[in-house]
Design an enzyme around this catalytic site. Structure first.
Site, PDB file in Angstrom:
ATOM      1  N   HIS A 105       0.736  -1.364   0.000  1.00  0.00           N
ATOM      2  CA  HIS A 105      -0.061  -0.062  -0.051  1.00  0.00           C
ATOM      3  C   HIS A 105       0.967   1.148   0.173  1.00  0.00           C
ATOM      4  CE1 HIS A 105      -2.985  -2.575   0.824  1.00  0.00           C
ATOM      5  NE2 HIS A 105      -2.691  -2.874   2.233  1.00  0.00           N
ATOM      6  N   GLU A 123      -1.736  -0.200   8.063  1.00  0.00           N
ATOM      7  CA  GLU A 123      -2.573  -1.101   8.988  1.00  0.00           C
ATOM      8  C   GLU A 123      -1.808  -1.834  10.026  1.00  0.00           C
ATOM      9  OE1 GLU A 123      -3.928  -2.847   5.336  1.00  0.00           O
ATOM     10  OE2 GLU A 123      -2.437  -4.829   5.452  1.00  0.00           O
ATOM     11  N   HIS A 181       3.712  -7.431   1.826  1.00  0.00           N
ATOM     12  CA  HIS A 181       3.042  -8.518   2.597  1.00  0.00           C
ATOM     13  C   HIS A 181       1.737  -9.342   1.991  1.00  0.00           C
ATOM     14  CE1 HIS A 181       0.068  -4.811   2.483  1.00  0.00           C
ATOM     15  NE2 HIS A 181      -0.802  -5.672   3.045  1.00  0.00           N
ATOM     16  N   ARG A 201      -0.979  -5.077  -6.214  1.00  0.00           N
ATOM     17  CA  ARG A 201      -0.610  -6.394  -6.259  1.00  0.00           C
ATOM     18  C   ARG A 201       0.802  -6.639  -6.966  1.00  0.00           C
ATOM     19  NH1 ARG A 201      -6.108  -7.325  -8.256  1.00  0.00           N
ATOM     20  NH2 ARG A 201      -7.498  -7.528  -6.756  1.00  0.00           N
TER      21      ARG A 201
END
Length: 342
Positions: A105, A123, A181, A201
């Site tokens: 991200h 996050e 991740h 992605r």
């Protein structure tokens, strides 16, 4: 017109089909899944234009979170009302039966990669359930750089560059924006994140989407552009013990976007704080929240916002309970307050 006073607000989950999902969300929610498909996500609290959480209790039932932010900004957000145009956090339960894509991200600084109105996406995860093949990928192995990672994408060897570990129930993992991740192998997580849906992605384990019969698209160049290659390997955080009685209170995460505590106990304890909102997520057990001589039942899987005007409440467990309490930092220590202007 009589003034509306807010109260502890419960929200219903919004379920999301994901090709890597499973059926284990029933183990962390008090509700059945809508049908027999693979559900990878239950959005517990969302102020997104296309996915709005709705109040599930009281006089404001069915009002959206976005509606609350517009109609009752001061009552809901207190001294943070002027900082946000929408609720700044997105909360989820995730069930990855299969591995989700290897992804990254962008941060708030990557403005050229962010669609209009979006922020970066830092996050954090709390591991709720694991399986025999559970695995978390977080960060890159030493020696990985943009050139050899791009070659690994081309050759299908991305996994050779990923740092990974076997998770345990209760592990907390902080995933700053820019971290490569993935996770899966029958793993169920709670996730708190910035209110953003920007994901690039890098690799998708050769998955085929059963709904389309095709692989999902990758965004390799964008992913490479926002990876923090200096970060290295990540591992579970070491909780900071803040209190033992009447409840065991541990701080798992603290960053400019959110703070998160885990509260475990059987005796009466308090939650919330004056003039700021708090979010409660029950991940085990049940109990009653008391506010203004009214009791609010909280069961496993429930999510509540304690509006700023509600302040401090007492929580009485029915049995041993495991709660997550989440705060939005005041931003005083943030070098760039524009990051909060969502």
């Amino acid at each position: 017109m009589d003034q509306i006073h807010l109260y502890p607000l419960q929200f219903e989950p919004v379920y999301q089909y994901r090709l890597w999902g499973g059926r284990r969300l029933t183990e962390v929610l008090s509700l059945p899944l809508p049908d027999d498909g693979p559900f990878g996500e239950a959005w517990l609290l969302s102020d997104r234009d296309d996915q709005q959480s709705k109040v599930a209790n009281g006089s404001l039932k069915n009002l959206t979170l976005g509606g609350l932010m517009k109609q009752y900004p001061d009552e809901l957000m207190g001294n943070q009302a002027n900082r946000f145009k929408r609720f700044p956090l997105l909360l989820k339960f995730l069930d990855a039966k299969e591995l989700l894509s290897v992804q990254v991200h962008p941060s708030d600084e990557h403005k050229d990669l962010l669609p209009a109105g979006e922020t970066g996406k830092t996050e954090a995860w709390v591991v709720l359930k694991t399986g025999k093949s559970s695995r978390i990928y977080a960060g890159l192995k030493p020696g990985t750089n943009s050139e050899n990672l791009k070659l690994a994408v081309k050759n299908g060897k991305v996994a050779d560059h990923l740092a990974s570990f076997t998770p345990k129930e209760g592990d907390g993992i902080f995933i700053p924006a820019g971290t490569v991740h993935s996770f899966g192998g029958d793993t169920v997580l709670f996730e708190v994140q910035q209110n953003s849906d920007v994901t690039f992605r890098l690799y998708d384990w050769d998955h085929i989407d059963a709904k389309t019969g095709k692989p999902r698209p990758l965004q390799v160049e964008q992913a490479l552009a926002c990876i923090n290659f200096a970060q290295g390997e990540l591992s579970p955080v070491l909780p900071e013990l803040e209190e033992i009685e009447p409840v065991v209170r541990e701080k798992l995460f603290s960053c400019e976007h959110f703070d998160l505590w885990r509260l475990q106990g059987k005796s009466l304890f308090t939650v919330g704080v004056k003039d700021q909102p708090r979010v409660l997520v029950c991940i085990e057990g049940s109990g009653k929240l008391e506010y203004n001589e009214t009791f609010y039942k909280i069961s496993k899987g429930n999510v509540f916002i304690l509006p700023a005007e509600v302040g401090i409440c007492e929580f009485k467990p029915d049995e041993a309970v495991n709660l997550l309490e989440i705060a939005i930092p005041d931003g005083k220590n943030c070098n760039n307050k524009e990051l909060y202007d969502i």
